[in-house]
Every structure is written in C-alpha cells, then in structure tokens.
Enzyme design. Structure first.
Site, PDB file in Angstrom:
ATOM      1  N   GLU A   1      -1.108  -8.738   5.093  1.00  0.00           N
ATOM      2  CA  GLU A   1      -0.941  -8.869   6.543  1.00  0.00           C
ATOM      3  C   GLU A   1      -2.268  -8.780   7.288  1.00  0.00           C
ATOM      4  OE1 GLU A   1      -0.906  -4.412   6.021  1.00  0.00           O
ATOM      5  OE2 GLU A   1      -0.299  -6.172   4.858  1.00  0.00           O
TER       6      GLU A   1
ATOM      7  N   CYS B   1       0.843  -1.203   0.000  1.00  0.00           N
ATOM      8  CA  CYS B   1       0.000   0.000   0.000  1.00  0.00           C
ATOM      9  C   CYS B   1       0.884   1.261   0.000  1.00  0.00           C
ATOM     10  CB  CYS B   1      -0.972  -0.026   1.180  1.00  0.00           C
ATOM     11  SG  CYS B   1      -2.395   1.080   0.989  1.00  0.00           S
TER      12      CYS B   1
ATOM     13  N   HIS C   1      -3.506  -5.587   1.215  1.00  0.00           N
ATOM     14  CA  HIS C   1      -2.823  -5.811   2.493  1.00  0.00           C
ATOM     15  C   HIS C   1      -2.846  -7.284   2.886  1.00  0.00           C
ATOM     16  CE1 HIS C   1      -2.291  -1.617   4.059  1.00  0.00           C
ATOM     17  NE2 HIS C   1      -3.294  -1.361   3.240  1.00  0.00           N
TER      18      HIS C   1
END
Length: 233
Positions: free
Chosen positions: A205, A86, A203
């Site tokens: 994560e 990002c 994302h």
C-alpha cells in the site's frame, strides 16, 4: 468488491490501505473496529500494519484476542479471503491462520527502507498475475519481520508453493545478502494450504500511488483483485 480494513488500537497503516483500495483501485471499503462482531458483508478482510496494542508481549499477540478476530477466523475457515500486511501478518500467525511466526530482526534493529521482493510462483490469487522474473520494489518497516518455522513446516510451505514472495536484490537474485531480517529462505510472505489467507511483511500500500513514484505494490493488489473478480464472473 467490498473490503473491510480492521482497525486495532495502534494501527497506523489503516488509512493508507483504505486510500489505496478506495481511491486507487476504486473498490468499496469499510473500516471494522477491533471490538466489532460484524464483518458487514465484506468479500475480503484486511489486517493493516502498525503496532497493535503497542506490540506488548509479542507483535500481534494481544490483537489476536480482539473480538473482531473471532469473526475473522470464522470467515477465513469458511473460505473467505484475508490479507495481513506487516503487523497484520504477525496477527494472522498468532491466530494460527498462517503457519510460522515473526521474530526480531537478526540485526535487532527496526528496519525501514525500500526492499526488492519477487513472486516465488503464480499459485495463489495474490501472486497469480505477477511476473516471476521481475523484482518489485516494496517498502518494509518492521522490527520483528524475521519469518521462522520449523524444518517440517518450511518443507510443507516449499513443497506446496505456499511461499508467496522472497526478498531479493535488484536483479531478482535471492541471496543471503538480499535478506533484510534473517527470514528463513528469504521468505517475505506466505499463504495457507487453502490459498485464501495471505500474509506479507512488505507494505504494497506504500507503493501503489503514482505520486510516490512507485506503483509496484499496485501490481500485487491488482493480481488479488482480478482473481477475486474473475471468481464472481
């Protein structure tokens, strides 16, 4: 494997990244402050998401001049692995470690939702272990995620399998309707020609812990990790 997660003023996904790398994947992780000049012997640098320097001027434009970036650029140019997610992707483009730029979403709105992406190929460490027929549900959260490059650059990316991921629907179809931000050719992530620098807007994560009922993002980290560990062997 030792990871270094860079923290800029305005980073807000650094703890998420550290948690996944350390607690989920069991790897050694150190935080690298943006004013540091020492990468502490890491094997991979990660630039996390957030709003570095408040996204003033352009997203990533100021962070690109943080002292740590001199070390990151040198590390990457010597073949070291670098991942930007990002805002980290935006910083890598501003630093010219990756081609192209990230512009405002065509909707001119901040988009925060789960989004399907699909690996475009298996040519790079970050997607080498991913199925090409399985969409991954990965969260996105950005206002400037519209990937753009001129026609010549896009052709080079396509010709050399440098497109990592594309936005798609739940069935893996890459269509204009599945494109959340207007990115050229539904591009959600790219790599450099040497395949050691990776940038992506989604994302992973945020989709790597069973507690979140979604571990699709873990597959991306495992692909990257397994490739790097195989090189050590």
């Amino acid at each position: 494997m030792k990871f270094g997660v860079v923290v800029f003023p305005g980073s807000n996904c650094d703890e998420d990244m550290v948690y996944v790398l350390r607690n989920i994947l069991g790897q050694e992780v150190v935080k690298l402050w943006h004013k540091d000049h020492d990468l502490q012997g890491v094997d991979m640098v990660v630039l996390p998401g957030g709003f570095s320097y408040g996204d003033y001027l352009r997203s990533g434009a100021i962070a690109r001049f943080s002292p740590i970036m001199n070390e990151v650029i040198d590390f990457a140019e010597k073949g070291g692995y670098v991942l930007g997610v990002c805002n980290g992707f935006q910083i890598l483009c501003e630093a010219h470690l990756l081609p192209g730029t990230l512009m405002h979403n065509t909707s001119h709105r901040f988009i925060c939702k789960n989004q399907y992406i699909i690996a475009d190929n298996n040519a790079s460490p970050i997607n080498a272990g991913l199925p090409l027929d399985r969409p991954l549900l990965i969260p996105i959260a950005h206002g400037e995620g519209n990937y753009f490059a001129d026609a010549e650059v896009i052709k080079e990316l396509e010709d050399h399998a440098q497109v990592l991921f594309r936005y798609c629907d739940a069935n893996g179809n890459v269509t204009p309707e599945a494109n959340p931000n207007g990115s050229v050719n539904n591009i959600a992530g790219v790599t450099n020609r040497h395949r050691n620098v990776f940038g992506m807007m989604p994302h992973p994560e945020r989709a790597a812990d069973p507690e979140l009922a979604n571990v699709d993002g873990r597959l991306i980290f495992e692909s990257l990790l397994n490739h790097c560990l195989s090189e050590v062997k």
